[in-house]
Write a protein that holds these residues in place. Structure first.
Motif, mmCIF file in Angstrom:
data_model
loop_
_atom_site.group_PDB
_atom_site.id
_atom_site.type_symbol
_atom_site.label_atom_id
_atom_site.label_comp_id
_atom_site.label_asym_id
_atom_site.label_seq_id
_atom_site.Cartn_x
_atom_site.Cartn_y
_atom_site.Cartn_z
ATOM 1 N N THR A 161 42.715 30.244 47.369
ATOM 2 C CA THR A 161 42.352 30.625 46.002
ATOM 3 C C THR A 161 42.659 32.103 45.770
ATOM 4 N N GLY A 162 42.515 32.534 44.520
ATOM 5 C CA GLY A 162 42.847 33.910 44.163
ATOM 6 C C GLY A 162 41.690 34.875 44.215
ATOM 7 N N SER A 163 40.607 34.560 44.933
ATOM 8 C CA SER A 163 39.415 35.416 44.919
ATOM 9 C C SER A 163 39.628 36.761 45.606
ATOM 10 N N MET A 164 40.678 36.882 46.436
ATOM 11 C CA MET A 164 40.937 38.142 47.134
ATOM 12 C C MET A 164 42.158 38.874 46.584
ATOM 13 N N GLU A 165 42.724 38.378 45.493
ATOM 14 C CA GLU A 165 43.916 39.051 44.944
ATOM 15 C C GLU A 165 43.533 40.413 44.364
ATOM 16 N N SER A 166 44.474 41.372 44.453
ATOM 17 C CA SER A 166 45.808 41.249 45.029
ATOM 18 C C SER A 166 45.887 41.680 46.495
ATOM 19 N N SER A 167 44.721 41.899 47.119
ATOM 20 C CA SER A 167 44.724 42.257 48.539
ATOM 21 C C SER A 167 45.341 41.141 49.361
#
Length: 480
Positions: A161-167
């Motif tokens: 999922t994108g919960s850590m974007e953009s890291s």
């Protein structure tokens, strides 16, 4: 696991196998008492099988010693004329039955050290293997070795999922170290290799909970630190309809924002620990309100700046997720009139936010203060914090907790305070406005910690095609 179940496990897999070793040692002309002494009995087996004496060092290395014990047991069985794959499986899986059986069996005799050339020549017929057996043994060994590496050393993980974007981006493949925080021993050892909790294709349970072991973690290099990117088991499945064991709950990945004993608060999207502002993730993606002159934004521009469109309320008004660097760049375009970070006002009550208490009007951007539990820490319990710590006391630390009139009752006794049994952590995604994390479900117990994310070994973009789908610049990139 109850104390009775633990005692049964220790008797079956520690005490009774030692009885079998003692009987087999006597058949080989060694004193039986040597079979009861841990490590020393391995040295005796090394001597009886003809293995190099340096193998004793392997018995002292965590995880490696499991493979070494399996190998030594098989070599010992060969020395007593047990040459079939079936005998080896019986001696490893059910040692509390078969080692004692063979130790008392008059027909089972010591034939000599199985690892010598003389033994191999003398018993070449029995040791000769078919192609099928060689392949079977190779596969079994590979699965065992891979399982031990995955359990005790390092494991691959993919960002879903994108919960850590953009890291971290969707499609990043990571290596997660089990050694940094110490390898956690399996709590449900009877499970299908490489499956977390469900079997591929058939979608059934991949484990059996007939045997449940208590939580234990081997020593690691360091403790979980604030700022670490951590993989952990999703704690809300402990008492969900799935009711999965801790080590079979889904894996989540977030950044540690608060450590045991810290007081955490969030003020206008800024995290504070013990009153001190914490560094914001440099690649985090807050939510922004973008106002334009009505002309459409170039889709390629959004792709290049890695901007995610959340909502468009009018031809000129958008809600978008982007890094602060991207926001600064977007402001420079002539058709963009304003780019403003979207922050929920202080005092806004969000029912989805932990602990869902109207008396605590908290939101994703304004939260707390809240004290993170620590092993041995004692807190005063009252109605004001009952819901904050209820799940910790009741679910994670296995107590019966009730609120009767104005009294808090733990295990049938009135309680005005509580002492925590383990450490807890506060985890948050770098994509603060698109992350389901501790703000939604509270604390992460220490026994749920899986490991530390080290580096990206592969990254793919589902929107690309063939070689263009590989994000070459992210390969072997460290995680900070």
């Amino acid at each position: 696991m109850s104390i009775i179940e633990l005692i049964i496990f220790l008797v079956l897999y520690i005490v009774l196998p030692f009885v079998g070793f003692a009987k087999l040692f006597e058949k080989a002309g060694q004193p039986g008492w040597q079979g009861y002494i841990p490590v020393y009995n391995a040295y005796v087996i090394i001597k009886l099988t003809g293995k190099p004496k340096w193998w004793i060092v392997l018995m002292l290395i965590p995880a490696i010693n499991i493979l070494a014990i399996i190998g030594l047991t098989i070599d010992l069985l060969k020395s007593f004329g047990k040459f079939s794959l079936r005998d080896w499986a019986a001696g490893i899986i059910l040692p509390f039955i078969y080692l004692i059986k063979w130790g008392n069996d008059k027909e089972t005799k010591y034939l000599g050290p199985s690892q010598t050339q003389e033994f191999r020549e003398k018993h070449s017929k029995q040791l000769k293997k078919s192609s099928a057996r060689e392949w079977t043994e190779a596969i079994v060994f590979a699965v065992l070795a891979a399982t031990i590496i995955r359990t005790f050393f390092i494991e691959a993980y993919v960002i879903p999922t994108g919960s850590m974007e953009s890291s971290l981006l969707v499609g990043d493949y990571l290596f997660v170290s089990k050694m940094n925080y110490g390898p956690r021993l399996p709590m449900t050892p009877l499970s299908f290799p490489f499956a977390q909790n469900t079997m591929p294709l058939i979608n059934t349970k991949s484990y059996s909970d007939i045997i449940k072991l208590p939580y234990y973690r081997l020593p690691g290099f360091n403790d979980v630190k604030k700022g670490d990117v951590v993989v952990f088991n999703y704690p809300m499945q402990s008492d969900s309809p799935w009711n999965r064991p801790v080590d079979k709950q889904d894996n989540y990945i977030k950044r540690c924002q608060g450590a045991p004993g810290d007081t955490l608060s969030i003020v206008n999207a800024q995290v504070y620990i013990n009153g001190k502002a914490m560094p914001n993730p440099p690649q985090g993606q807050p939510s922004y309100l973008v106002h334009t002159d009505g002309n459409a934004l170039n889709p390629q521009l959004l792709t290049d700046l890695h901007i995610t469109l959340v909502n468009q309320s009018s031809p000129s008004d958008y809600e978008m997720l982007m890094t602060r660097q991207s926001a600064a760049t977007l402001k420079g375009y002539s058709n963009v009139k304003s780019v403003t970070e979207s922050i929920q006002p202080k005092g806004t009550f969000d029912r989805n936010i932990f602990p869902s208490d109207p008396t605590l009007p908290w939101s994703v951007d304004n939260y707390g203060p809240i004290i993170i539990p620590k092993t041995g820490m004692t807190i005063k319990l009252d109605k004001s914090n009952f819901l904050v710590y209820r799940r910790v006391i009741e679910v994670y630390e296995n107590n019966k907790l009730e609120l009767k009139d104005n009294d808090i009752v733990i295990n049938g006794k009135k309680a005005t305070s509580y002492t925590f049994k383990q450490n807890y952590y506060w985890m948050m995604g770098d994509n603060r406005h698109n992350s389901e994390d501790s703000r939604f479900w509270g604390f992460v117990p220490e026994d749920h910690i899986v490991g530390k994310a080290l580096f990206i070994w592969m990254s793919t973009d589902s929107a690309g095609s063939f070689l263009n789908s590989i994000r070459w610049s992210r390969l072997f990139k460290g995680i900070h």
